[in-house]
Scaffold this active site. Sequence first.
Site, PDB file in Angstrom:
ATOM      1  N   TYR A 164     -10.706  -1.794  14.466  1.00  0.00           N
ATOM      2  CA  TYR A 164      -9.566  -0.885  14.694  1.00  0.00           C
ATOM      3  C   TYR A 164      -8.899  -1.180  16.048  1.00  0.00           C
ATOM      4  O   TYR A 164      -7.667  -1.258  16.158  1.00  0.00           O
ATOM      5  CB  TYR A 164     -10.118   0.529  14.626  1.00  0.00           C
ATOM      6  CG  TYR A 164      -9.160   1.665  14.795  1.00  0.00           C
ATOM      7  CD1 TYR A 164      -8.393   2.119  13.724  1.00  0.00           C
ATOM      8  CD2 TYR A 164      -9.045   2.337  16.011  1.00  0.00           C
ATOM      9  CE1 TYR A 164      -7.546   3.197  13.871  1.00  0.00           C
ATOM     10  CE2 TYR A 164      -8.215   3.413  16.167  1.00  0.00           C
ATOM     11  CZ  TYR A 164      -7.457   3.843  15.103  1.00  0.00           C
ATOM     12  OH  TYR A 164      -6.614   4.918  15.250  1.00  0.00           O
ATOM     13  N   LYS A 168      -5.098  -2.347  16.682  1.00  0.00           N
ATOM     14  CA  LYS A 168      -4.199  -1.524  17.492  1.00  0.00           C
ATOM     15  C   LYS A 168      -3.685  -2.299  18.705  1.00  0.00           C
ATOM     16  O   LYS A 168      -2.524  -2.143  19.109  1.00  0.00           O
ATOM     17  CB  LYS A 168      -4.913  -0.248  17.928  1.00  0.00           C
ATOM     18  CG  LYS A 168      -5.249   0.711  16.766  1.00  0.00           C
ATOM     19  CD  LYS A 168      -4.049   1.020  15.915  1.00  0.00           C
ATOM     20  CE  LYS A 168      -4.190   2.300  15.114  1.00  0.00           C
ATOM     21  NZ  LYS A 168      -3.028   2.507  14.223  1.00  0.00           N
TER      22      LYS A 168
HETATM   23  P1  NAI Z   1      -4.622  10.421   8.606  1.00  0.00           P
HETATM   24  O1  NAI Z   1      -5.790   9.799   7.903  1.00  0.00           O
HETATM   25  O2  NAI Z   1      -4.417  11.887   8.510  1.00  0.00           O
HETATM   26  O3  NAI Z   1      -3.265   9.734   8.136  1.00  0.00           O
HETATM   27  C1  NAI Z   1      -3.158   8.388   7.775  1.00  0.00           C
HETATM   28  C2  NAI Z   1      -2.335   8.335   6.509  1.00  0.00           C
HETATM   29  O4  NAI Z   1      -2.117   6.963   6.153  1.00  0.00           O
HETATM   30  C3  NAI Z   1      -3.039   9.001   5.324  1.00  0.00           C
HETATM   31  O5  NAI Z   1      -2.212  10.020   4.775  1.00  0.00           O
HETATM   32  C4  NAI Z   1      -3.279   7.867   4.357  1.00  0.00           C
HETATM   33  O6  NAI Z   1      -3.199   8.240   2.993  1.00  0.00           O
HETATM   34  C5  NAI Z   1      -2.186   6.882   4.740  1.00  0.00           C
HETATM   35  N1  NAI Z   1      -2.524   5.516   4.346  1.00  0.00           N
HETATM   36  C6  NAI Z   1      -3.698   4.873   4.482  1.00  0.00           C
HETATM   37  N2  NAI Z   1      -3.627   3.638   3.978  1.00  0.00           N
HETATM   38  C7  NAI Z   1      -2.354   3.474   3.522  1.00  0.00           C
HETATM   39  C8  NAI Z   1      -1.657   2.393   2.925  1.00  0.00           C
HETATM   40  N3  NAI Z   1      -2.282   1.230   2.659  1.00  0.00           N
HETATM   41  N4  NAI Z   1      -0.358   2.545   2.620  1.00  0.00           N
HETATM   42  C9  NAI Z   1       0.280   3.737   2.853  1.00  0.00           C
HETATM   43  N5  NAI Z   1      -0.340   4.803   3.413  1.00  0.00           N
HETATM   44  C10 NAI Z   1      -1.643   4.672   3.749  1.00  0.00           C
HETATM   45  O7  NAI Z   1      -4.761   9.964  10.124  1.00  0.00           O
HETATM   46  P2  NAI Z   1      -3.852  10.288  11.412  1.00  0.00           P
HETATM   47  O8  NAI Z   1      -4.759  10.730  12.468  1.00  0.00           O
HETATM   48  O9  NAI Z   1      -2.678  11.092  11.071  1.00  0.00           O
HETATM   49  O10 NAI Z   1      -3.393   8.805  11.817  1.00  0.00           O
HETATM   50  C11 NAI Z   1      -2.063   8.347  11.815  1.00  0.00           C
HETATM   51  C12 NAI Z   1      -1.983   7.071  12.662  1.00  0.00           C
HETATM   52  O11 NAI Z   1      -2.272   7.387  14.026  1.00  0.00           O
HETATM   53  C13 NAI Z   1      -3.011   6.004  12.244  1.00  0.00           C
HETATM   54  O12 NAI Z   1      -2.436   4.718  12.367  1.00  0.00           O
HETATM   55  C14 NAI Z   1      -4.109   6.189  13.260  1.00  0.00           C
HETATM   56  O13 NAI Z   1      -4.869   5.013  13.426  1.00  0.00           O
HETATM   57  C15 NAI Z   1      -3.311   6.548  14.500  1.00  0.00           C
HETATM   58  N6  NAI Z   1      -4.100   7.231  15.502  1.00  0.00           N
HETATM   59  C16 NAI Z   1      -4.506   8.524  15.326  1.00  0.00           C
HETATM   60  C17 NAI Z   1      -5.222   9.160  16.333  1.00  0.00           C
HETATM   61  C18 NAI Z   1      -5.606  10.593  16.253  1.00  0.00           C
HETATM   62  O14 NAI Z   1      -6.019  11.140  17.293  1.00  0.00           O
HETATM   63  N7  NAI Z   1      -5.460  11.241  15.110  1.00  0.00           N
HETATM   64  C19 NAI Z   1      -5.649   8.441  17.540  1.00  0.00           C
HETATM   65  C20 NAI Z   1      -5.134   7.116  17.653  1.00  0.00           C
HETATM   66  C21 NAI Z   1      -4.387   6.540  16.657  1.00  0.00           C
END
Ligand code: NAI
Length: 287
Positions: A164, A168
Amino acid sequence: MAGVEGRVVAVTGAGGGLGRAYALVVAAAGAKVVVNDLGGARDGSGAGHAAADAVVAEIRASGGEAVASYDSVAQEAGGAAIVATALDAFGRVDGVVANAGILRDAAFHKMTGDDWAAVQEVHLDGAFHVVRAAWPHLREQRHGRVVVAASTSGIYGNFGQANYGAAKGGLIGLVRTLAIEGRKYGVLANAIAPMAATRMTADIAPPEVLEKLSPAHVAPVVGHLLADECTDSGGVFVAGGGQVHQVAQFMTKGVTFADVPSIEQVGDRWAEITDLSTAVPGVNPVG
Ligand code: NAI
C-alpha cells in the site's frame, strides 16, 4: 465559473467512506458527479451496484446531478468507461478524483505476490487508467483538475503496508509529473493524504480517535483542489479531523566533491551531507 459549479467531476470509489464525502460536497457546490464504485469488500473481493446507487440517490434527493458507474478502475477498460460515463451523461469531464482503494495488509515477510499485485492494480494502475482516459479531454479544453488519494503510509511508511505504501508513494510521483506536463494546459494535479473513519480504518484506530475523524473534514480540501480558484499543482496535502497541512520535500546544503571521492571520503563528510539544519526546499537538479 467559480468553485466547482457546473464542472463535471468523476470520483472513483465514491460508494462509501471518503469518496462518498467528496462526491456529496462537490455535488452540493454545483458539480455534476460520476459516482464510481465497484461495490466490493475492503480486500477487493466481490462487486455490486448498491453502494454507487445509494450515493447517486442521495445526491439527487438533495437536488444535485449524479450518475453511477460500477466499473473497476483496475482495468484499462474500466478507466475508459468511467470517463465515457461523464461524457455521455454530461458532455465533458473537468475533474478526476482517483480515490478507489483496497487493503491487503501483511508484514513484509508474509506478503504474497498476490497481496502486492492486487493493491498496485487498484491504487496505482487504477489511478493511471482513469486519469489517462481523462487526460486528452483535460488538455484539449485547457482546464482540468486531478486529485489522487495518497496516504501518510506512502510518505512515511507504515508497518504491514509495504504494498500500500509503495502504491501511495507512486501516486505522489505520478501527480508531480502530471503537474509538470499539465501546467501549460491549465491542468493541475495534487495528492490528498486523508485521515478519516471509514471501513478501511475501522479496526486500525481506537473508536475514540475515529469519532473525531469524519470524512466530511477532508471533503472540502478535495473540493478546493478541484475548484477553478485552485492554483497549486504537484502538492501533497494531509487532511483529517479539522487539520490540513502541506507536506513538502527539503534538501540539505550537502557537499560537492571536485573529484570522485573514496568510500571513506564520503563517510568523512556524512555529517554535513545529512545536516538538516541547512535544509532548503528541494529542487530537481535535472529539472
Ligand atoms: P473505503 O473502503 O470506504 O472506500 C474505498 C472505495 O473504493 C470502496 O467503496 C470500494 O468499493 C471502492 N473500490 C475498491 N476497489 C475498486 C475498484 N477496483 N474500482 C472501483 N472502486 C473500487 O475506504 P476510504 O477510507 O474511504 O478510502 C478512500 C481512499 O483514501 C483510498 O484510496 C484509501 O487508500 C485512501 N486513504 C484513506 C485513509 C483513511 O484514513 N480512511 C488514509 C489514507 C488513505
